[in-house]
Design an enzyme around this catalytic site. Structure first.
Site, PDB file in Angstrom:
ATOM      1  CG  ASN A   9      -1.732   1.239   1.377  1.00 25.45           C
ATOM      2  OD1 ASN A   9      -1.748   2.082   0.478  1.00 25.45           O
ATOM      3  ND2 ASN A   9      -2.419   1.365   2.507  1.00 25.45           N
ATOM      4  CE  LYS A  11      -0.108   3.060   4.769  1.00 27.57           C
ATOM      5  NZ  LYS A  11       0.012   3.121   6.213  1.00 27.57           N
ATOM      6  CG  HIS A  94      -5.762   1.893   5.098  1.00 30.82           C
ATOM      7  ND1 HIS A  94      -5.320   2.783   6.056  1.00 30.82           N
ATOM      8  CD2 HIS A  94      -4.780   0.971   4.947  1.00 30.82           C
ATOM      9  CE1 HIS A  94      -4.114   2.404   6.450  1.00 30.82           C
ATOM     10  NE2 HIS A  94      -3.760   1.317   5.805  1.00 30.82           N
ATOM     11  CD  GLU A  96      -2.849   5.295   6.741  1.00 35.55           C
ATOM     12  OE1 GLU A  96      -2.814   5.371   5.502  1.00 35.55           O
ATOM     13  OE2 GLU A  96      -1.956   4.728   7.412  1.00 35.55           O
ATOM     14  CD  GLU A 166      -3.363  -2.511   7.099  1.00 38.61           C
ATOM     15  OE1 GLU A 166      -2.285  -2.753   6.570  1.00 38.61           O
ATOM     16  OE2 GLU A 166      -3.984  -1.457   6.923  1.00 38.61           O
ATOM     17  N   GLY A 172       2.702   2.003  10.758  1.00 33.64           N
ATOM     18  CA  GLY A 172       3.686   3.081  10.635  1.00 33.64           C
ATOM     19  C   GLY A 172       4.432   3.389  11.924  1.00 33.64           C
ATOM     20  CB  SER A 212       5.335  -2.212  11.792  1.00 31.37           C
ATOM     21  OG  SER A 212       4.943  -0.877  12.098  1.00 31.37           O
TER      22      SER A 212
END
Ligand code: 13P
Length: 249
Positions: A9, A11, A94, A96, A166, A172, A212
């Site tokens: 991904n 992003k 996702h 985010e 996730e 991250g 991660s």
């Protein structure tokens, strides 16, 4: 036996011209016939990426799409725009997008249904916050996300779906979930799919871990009974992605 699927991904990273460079760097590193490899790139780079991976086994995915067929939705991209240029996968929901763009379980469900209507494979994301984990409500929360995401999704389509677990606290942060934590939730997701559908569907659906993931952690994570690959952020932009894809070598 489920085939592993390892997706990057990207992003909001890499311009279209940087995409050409990165794909030419990664191409020789991600050559593993045993797994499905997907690069999910920003919408503006999809066409470029599709061109750049021609002749390889890499598939291209989008990072988002709208749930309506077409119409007055300024700035949005529809499922048939994606399939028209050869996109095969699309990340849906996702964390985010849920956090910064107000996506809900309900919009995730609409997008999943629309993706299947157009023959796209959704990578349906779920995952808990650190507070939810500390309060012991992780499994309840994830079950709710999955149950709503798959509302009215047919059994035939559910079998083809990819789910990405996730944990938000692992994204991250460099703080990868332990293999036990990742396996526990992926197993619970599979049990939830068995409850909604049946055991055959639960056995067919592919569940990734994301958060991660690196070349150092991939092999152990992907060896777990219910983890069928990974959704990789930061490391998918680096040569380390080659190690992740070749976790079994
Ligand atoms: P990182 O691998 O950078 O933690 O990102 C995970 C992720 O959000 C993939 O969708």
């Amino acid at each position: 036996m489920r085939r592993k699927i390892i997706a990057g991904n990207w992003k909001m990273n890499k311009t279209p011209s940087e995409t050409v460079t990165l794909i030419s760097e990664l191409k020789p590193l991600v050559d593993n016939k045993d797994v499905d490899v997907v690069f999910c790139v920003p919408a503006i780079s999809l066409t470029t990426a599709i061109e750049a991976v021609k002749g390889t086994n890499i598939q291209i995915g989008a990072e988002n799409m709208h749930f309506e067929e077409s119409g007055a939705y300024t700035g949005e991209i529809s499922a048939n725009m994606l399939t028209d240029i050869g996109v095969k996968y699309v990340i849906i929901g996702h964390s985010e997008r849920r956090e910064y763009f107000a996506e809900t379980n309900e919009t995730v469900n609409k997008k999943v249904l629309k993706a299947f209507e157009h023959g796209l494979t959704p990578i349906v994301c779920c995952g808990e916050t650190l507070t939810q984990r500390e309060q012991g409500v992780t499994i309840d929360f994830i079950r709710q996300q999955i149950k709503i995401a798959f509302l009215n999704v047919s059994v035939e389509n559910a079998k083809k779906a990819v789910i990405a677990y996730e944990p938000i606290w692992a994204i991250g942060t460099g703080k990868v979930a332990t293999t036990e934590q990742a396996q526990e939730v992926c197993k619970a997701i599979r049990e939830c799919i068995a409850e909604i559908y049946d055991q055959a569907t639960a056995d067919a659906i592919r569940i990734q871990y994301g958060g991660s993931v690196s070349g150092a952690s991939a092999a152990e994570l992907f060896a777990q009974a219910d983890i069928d690959g990974g959704l990789v952020g930061g490391a998918s932009l680096k040569p380390d992605f080659g190690k992740i894809v070749n976790y079994n070598k």
